[in-house]
Design a protein around this motif. Structure first.
Motif, short mmCIF file in Angstrom:
data_model
loop_
_atom_site.label_atom_id
_atom_site.label_comp_id
_atom_site.label_asym_id
_atom_site.label_seq_id
_atom_site.Cartn_x
_atom_site.Cartn_y
_atom_site.Cartn_z
N LEU A 272 0.82 -1.09 -0.21
CA LEU A 272 -0.12 0.09 -0.08
C LEU A 272 0.95 1.21 0.14
CD1 LEU A 272 -2.73 -0.86 2.49
CD2 LEU A 272 -3.02 -0.77 0.03
N LEU A 273 1.95 1.24 0.84
CA LEU A 273 2.93 2.56 0.85
C LEU A 273 3.54 2.62 -0.56
CD1 LEU A 273 4.52 4.37 2.27
CD2 LEU A 273 6.10 2.71 2.97
N TYR A 274 4.01 1.61 -1.21
CA TYR A 274 4.54 1.63 -2.62
C TYR A 274 3.40 2.05 -3.47
CZ TYR A 274 8.46 -1.18 -1.08
OH TYR A 274 9.67 -1.37 -0.33
N ALA A 275 2.06 1.59 -3.40
CA ALA A 275 0.96 1.88 -4.35
C ALA A 275 0.75 3.45 -4.19
CB ALA A 275 -0.15 1.21 -4.01
N LEU A 276 0.58 4.04 -2.92
CA LEU A 276 0.56 5.46 -2.70
C LEU A 276 1.44 6.47 -3.29
CD1 LEU A 276 -1.07 7.73 -1.50
CD2 LEU A 276 0.07 7.49 0.89
N ALA A 277 3.03 5.91 -3.09
CA ALA A 277 4.16 6.41 -3.86
C ALA A 277 3.78 6.64 -5.18
CB ALA A 277 5.43 6.08 -3.26
N ALA A 278 3.26 5.61 -5.81
CA ALA A 278 3.16 5.32 -7.30
C ALA A 278 2.27 6.28 -7.63
CB ALA A 278 2.97 3.91 -7.59
N VAL B 229 9.77 5.25 0.15
CA VAL B 229 9.64 3.88 -0.57
C VAL B 229 10.51 2.92 0.30
CG1 VAL B 229 8.85 4.72 -2.69
CG2 VAL B 229 11.24 4.58 -2.24
N GLN B 230 10.80 3.41 1.54
CA GLN B 230 11.49 2.37 2.38
C GLN B 230 10.41 1.61 3.28
OE1 GLN B 230 14.69 4.17 4.40
NE2 GLN B 230 15.16 5.66 2.92
N ALA B 231 10.64 0.52 3.02
CA ALA B 231 9.67 -0.50 3.77
C ALA B 231 9.60 -0.44 5.06
CB ALA B 231 9.84 -1.85 3.51
N ALA C 202 7.35 2.31 7.13
CA ALA C 202 5.75 2.02 6.99
C ALA C 202 5.14 2.32 8.12
CB ALA C 202 5.62 0.65 6.38
N ALA C 203 5.80 2.20 9.19
CA ALA C 203 5.04 2.60 10.65
C ALA C 203 5.05 4.15 11.04
CB ALA C 203 5.60 1.89 11.81
N PHE C 204 5.82 5.02 10.04
CA PHE C 204 6.05 6.39 10.46
C PHE C 204 4.90 7.22 9.91
CE2 PHE C 204 9.26 9.96 11.10
CZ PHE C 204 9.92 9.22 12.12
#
Length: 374
Positions: A123-129, A164-166, A169-171
């Motif tokens: 989801l984090l990568y998808a939001l960044a994309a 985009v650093q896994a 993701a909690a930050f």
């Protein structure tokens, strides 16, 4: 006799920069201010704050806050009450528990506690994309040719290096920063509902995103966009209600002798903001003596773009520069993540901005003699 100023076609932009038609005196003032800010940016070299992170040698200190948030998410995932486990985690880590906003809003922790860790990263990568795609569309009409547009997107990627650093993701600031960038890209004149909704999500993850919403409210008022201003105002009311419930819940778990925050009146100045931008982007790979002036030039670049969306970007950046410079502490450098995705694309507007400023400042008006036969 008539005087005519020189006009030149834009270098990269579809239309001239904001400075293209400026009078000579104003252009000189702008160049002087640019020089001043370039000098002020170098105060980052002596500014307080953490050193630029050496990514090859990670330390436990660099991950202290991340480990705190991960432990809270894990405890909630296993059935713990958010406020009870957060209070316990803060005490164990010797963090302050008062006032109530030392507790993060529960939104991100509750969502991530109910989602598989791998899906969170996706989801984090998808939001960044999505942010990259939205800004590609937003900038498509700003540049006349593909190469400068690609350069702008590369700069955007450099601004989003930390996003985009896994392991981040909690930050909270990572998600809120991406959502603020997406909100700005989504906003169009007369089309603001999506932008407000995205900004509300950012605020419910990290309440310091409310500064962005407040600035958008003021700009909507200045532009007499009454419906849009009402939308930003309603979003702020929703946050206020959420924060009120949050404060009540925190009061139920805080003890009288729990430590109090030292406050947020750091007054560390513009250099500290510059340092946070360098730390939060790909500029962390460069020496600070190079990175700092680039941050100042990026701000100049955004101010040079004539498109209305650029005004909202530069106002947002200035707003957070004031917030971080006046109220940030050495250990709150991560506030810069809230606007880091926006900073470096401004460098793509620098060539046109500088060319137009120098052209106007050095413009020697040509004298045309017209012979009139009576």
């Amino acid at each position: 006799m008539t005087g005519a100023g020189r006009t030149r076609a834009p270098l990269w932009l579809a239309q001239g920069s904001r400075f293209a038609g400026w009078p000579q005196r104003r252009a000189w003032i702008a160049l002087a201010l640019l020089g001043l800010f370039l000098c002020l940016s170098l105060t980052a070299l002596s500014s307080a704050g953490p050193p630029l992170v050496d990514r090859a040698v990670p330390s436990s200190d660099d991950r202290a806050d991340i480990l705190l948030y991960e432990s809270i998410i894990d405890a909630v995932r296993h059935g713990g009450d958010y406020y009870l486990v957060t209070a316990q985690a803060l005490r164990v880590g010797n963090y302050p528990l008062r006032p109530f906003f030392t507790f993060r809003l529960p939104t991100l922790a509750m969502v991530e506690a109910h989602i598989p860790p791998r899906l969170i990263v996706l989801l984090l990568y998808a939001l960044a994309a999505t942010v990259i795609a939205a800004w590609y569309v937003r900038l498509r009409g700003v540049f006349t040719r593909q190469p400068p547009r690609i350069i702008a997107m590369i700069l955007l990627g450099g601004s989003m290096a930390a996003f985009v650093q896994a392991d981040l993701a909690a930050f909270h600031e990572v998600w809120a920063g991406l959502l603020i960038a997406l909100s700005l890209a989504a906003r169009r004149p007369g089309r603001w509902i999506e932008s407000v909704a995205i900004a509300l999500a950012a605020m419910l993850i990290r309440e310091t995103a409310a500064l962005y919403v407040g600035l958008m409210f003021l700009l909507a008022l200045l532009e007499r966009e009454k419906r849009e201003a009402l939308g930003w105002f309603v979003a702020t009311l929703v946050l206020a209600v959420a924060v009120a419930f949050h404060a009540h819940a925190v009061s139920a778990v805080v003890r009288p002798f729990d430590p109090v925050s030292p406050g947020w009146a750091g007054m560390l100045g513009f250099g500290f903001f510059v340092k946070t931008m360098a730390l939060s982007t790909a500029l962390s790979l460069a020496p600070l003596v190079i990175a700092a002036p680039l941050v100042a030039l990026a701000l100049f670049g955004w101010s040079a773009c004539r498109d209305p969306f650029a005004l909202r970007v530069i106002v947002t950046l200035i707003g957070y520069a004031v917030l971080i410079g006046c109220f940030g502490r050495e250990d709150t450098f991560y506030w810069g993540l809230l606007v880091a995705p926006l900073i470096l694309p401004g460098l793509a507007f620098v060539p046109d901005g500088l060319r137009d400023l120098f052209a106007r400042a050095l413009d020697a008006r040509r004298i045309t003699v017209t012979r009139v036969v009576r």
